[in-house]
Design an enzyme around this catalytic site. Structure first.
Site, PDB file in Angstrom:
ATOM      1  CD  GLU A  85      -3.032   0.977   2.239  1.00  0.00           C
ATOM      2  OE1 GLU A  85      -3.400  -0.135   2.636  1.00  0.00           O
ATOM      3  OE2 GLU A  85      -3.466   2.047   2.697  1.00  0.00           O
ATOM      4  CE  LYS A 280      -6.295  -1.757   5.174  1.00  0.00           C
ATOM      5  NZ  LYS A 280      -5.417  -0.863   4.416  1.00  0.00           N
ATOM      6  CG  ASP A 296       1.419 -17.010  10.836  1.00  0.00           C
ATOM      7  OD1 ASP A 296       0.660 -16.333  10.118  1.00  0.00           O
ATOM      8  OD2 ASP A 296       1.178 -18.177  11.176  1.00  0.00           O
ATOM      9  CG  HIS A 393      -4.175   6.911  -0.020  1.00  0.00           C
ATOM     10  ND1 HIS A 393      -3.564   5.874   0.632  1.00  0.00           N
ATOM     11  CD2 HIS A 393      -4.886   6.359  -1.021  1.00  0.00           C
ATOM     12  CE1 HIS A 393      -3.905   4.745   0.060  1.00  0.00           C
ATOM     13  NE2 HIS A 393      -4.701   5.013  -0.950  1.00  0.00           N
TER      14      HIS A 393
HETATM   15  C1  MEV Z   1      -6.020   2.896   4.917  1.00  0.00           C
HETATM   16  O1  MEV Z   1      -5.264   1.788   4.522  1.00  0.00           O
HETATM   17  C2  MEV Z   1      -6.063   3.010   6.415  1.00  0.00           C
HETATM   18  C3  MEV Z   1      -6.987   4.107   6.970  1.00  0.00           C
HETATM   19  O2  MEV Z   1      -8.309   3.921   6.448  1.00  0.00           O
HETATM   20  C4  MEV Z   1      -6.982   3.954   8.464  1.00  0.00           C
HETATM   21  C5  MEV Z   1      -7.998   4.840   9.177  1.00  0.00           C
HETATM   22  O3  MEV Z   1      -9.032   5.182   8.583  1.00  0.00           O
HETATM   23  O4  MEV Z   1      -7.746   5.131  10.367  1.00  0.00           O
HETATM   24  C6  MEV Z   1      -6.538   5.455   6.537  1.00  0.00           C
END
Ligand code: MEV
Length: 449
Positions: A85, A280, A296, A393
């Protein structure tokens, strides 16, 4: 016609590739060429990778990036991250730099216990089973002495074995619930070997236990396996600083930023849809280091998310508060990691990553990984609560889009300059490149800047 095949695993790598290319690709020679292009030129090295798994046909690259400037418990680290990513490494590096100027990260290992279970069915009375277990318990320890000898020398081994009555969940269901200390290894093989030995001893001893009826003697072991839920293999990472020190050049005042940040964390604590995405983001940092260090990530993911739901509701793994003018942000997560054994001995890039981290113990790696997760979460929340996530991003994603469009170096340079002050979207980049190509590249600067 069916594409079912017998004896596939016995075929040579070349035969497998020929067969797949012929059966599944419109252009078999192009598919074969691509597969071969990713082979390593060093045949020995390629063989090493081929043998990690079954039916290897080629290598699947992930970039290995590094996030410098991490300060953890006063020590400097550069953290290796294997991840696809685009914004993850940049975000980690940014958070590391931010906190390095504010005292760095602090991390503490709370505990390192791992868990394994022998799941079995016993059709007799619980009290009778308890009496049997008291007799068998020392035999379980003695009977695994050959397996635990080396681990004990390193300071680990079996910590305890309990009999757990699970008949409230399922009729006649019991467990041997064992806890282990595995020092610097993740311990899966060690734990599973001990458990299988426990299971054998349990069955054998039941057969000859005089107080059991013939039916009770047929105690049935269903399975023996470690648990990837490790709530007592726990690490805490944190940062804190006076609220006024949170100021940066993002135009938002530090108090407002701190309050908005804490609210964002509280939303993730309160609301599962947000908690999943919030976590995530944490796993973006955690998995990248876990993969780079040969651990792992599926086990870590499963255990971490179970922990996030430990109180019966899925919630945020990180927490934040403002108290007496101090902003604090912390995470507590279960991480069963190893720095010896498994892939750590085999994969040259895993060895390289571990050396880059100063050959950490498993405890130290737990701290580094937890910090990577907290840093990633900080970076995400900082963007989300200020500029929005897409700005950073999509800037990172720009190169991916340009590569997809087959942009030349010149086109990339022009695009990078143009998108410094324009919003990156897939269609905007597409349009920009199309316009470039329509225009004489030599005159493009005048038209666009
Ligand atoms: C993207 O990979 C992760 C985010 O969505 C985490 C978040 O929203 O805190 C930017």
């Amino acid at each position: 016609m069916s594409k079912a095949i017998a004896g596939f695993s016995k075929m040579s790598k070349e035969q497998k590739i020929d067969w797949i290319a012929k059966e599944y690709f419109a252009d078999p020679s192009a598919a074969t060429a691509l597969i071969r292009k990713y082979w390593n030129n060093d045949a020995e090295l390629q063989k090493l990778h081929d043998e990690f798994i079954e039916n290897t046909i080629t290598n699947f690259y992930l970039p290995l990036g590094v996030a410098p400037n991490f300060v953890i418990n006063g020590r400097e680290y550069i953290i290796p991250m294997a991840v696809e990513e685009s914004s993850v490494v940049a975000a980690a590096a940014k958070a590391a730099k931010f906190w390095a100027k504010r005292g760095g990260f602090r991390a503490t290992v709370i505990d390192t216990q791992k868990i394994g279970q022998v799941h079995f069915i016993f059709t007799g009375g619980t009290e009778k089973l308890k009496a049997f277990f008291e007799i068998v318990k020392p035999k379980l320890i003695e009977g695994t002495a050959n397996l635990t000898k080396n681990m004990q020398k390193r300071g680990g081994g079996i910590l305890d074995i309990e009999l757990r009555d699970k008949t409230g969940l399922l009729p006649n269901y019991y467990q041997l619930y064992a806890t282990f200390e595995t020092i610097d290894s993740m311990g899966a093989n060690f734990i599973n070997s001990c458990l299988e030995q426990f299971a054998k001893i349990l069955k054998d001893e039941a057969q000859v236990y005089q107080n059991f009826t013939p039916e009770e003697k047929q105690l049935q072991v269903v399975m023996s396996i470690l648990s990837n839920y490790v709530p007592n293999c726990l690490v805490r990472a944190e940062v804190s600083c006076p609220v006024e020190d949170l100021c940066e050049d993002n135009g938002i005042n530090p108090k407002e930023f701190a309050e908005k940040f804490v609210t964002a964390v509280k939303i993730a604590e309160a609301e599962p849809f947000r908690a999943v995405t919030h976590n995530k983001g944490i796993m973006n940092g955690i998995d990248a280091v876990v993969v780079a260090t040969g651990n792992d990530f599926r086990a870590v993911e499963a255990g971490v998310h179970a922990y996030a739901a430990k109180d019966g509701r899925y919630t945020s793994l990180s927490h934040a508060k403002i108290e007496n003018g101090t902003f604090s942000f912390w995470i507590e997560i279960p991480l069963a990691l190893g720095t010896v054994g498994g892939l750590t001995m085999l994969h040259p890039l895993v060895k390289l990553s571990l050396e880059m981290l100063g050959k950490p113990s498993a405890r130290e790696l737990m701290k580094i990984v937890a910090v990577a997760g907290l840093a990633q979460n900080f970076a995400a929340l900082r963007s989300l609560t200020t500029t929005g996530i897409q700005q950073g991003h999509m800037k990172m994603h720009l190169m991916n889009i340009l590569n997809q469009l087959g942009a030349t170096e010149n086109e990339k340079q022009l695009a990078a300059r143009y998108f410094e002050s324009n919003t990156v979207t897939h269609s905007a980049v597409e349009e920009f490149v199309a316009d470039l190509r329509k225009t004489n590249a030599a005159h493009v600067e005048e038209d666009f800047f």
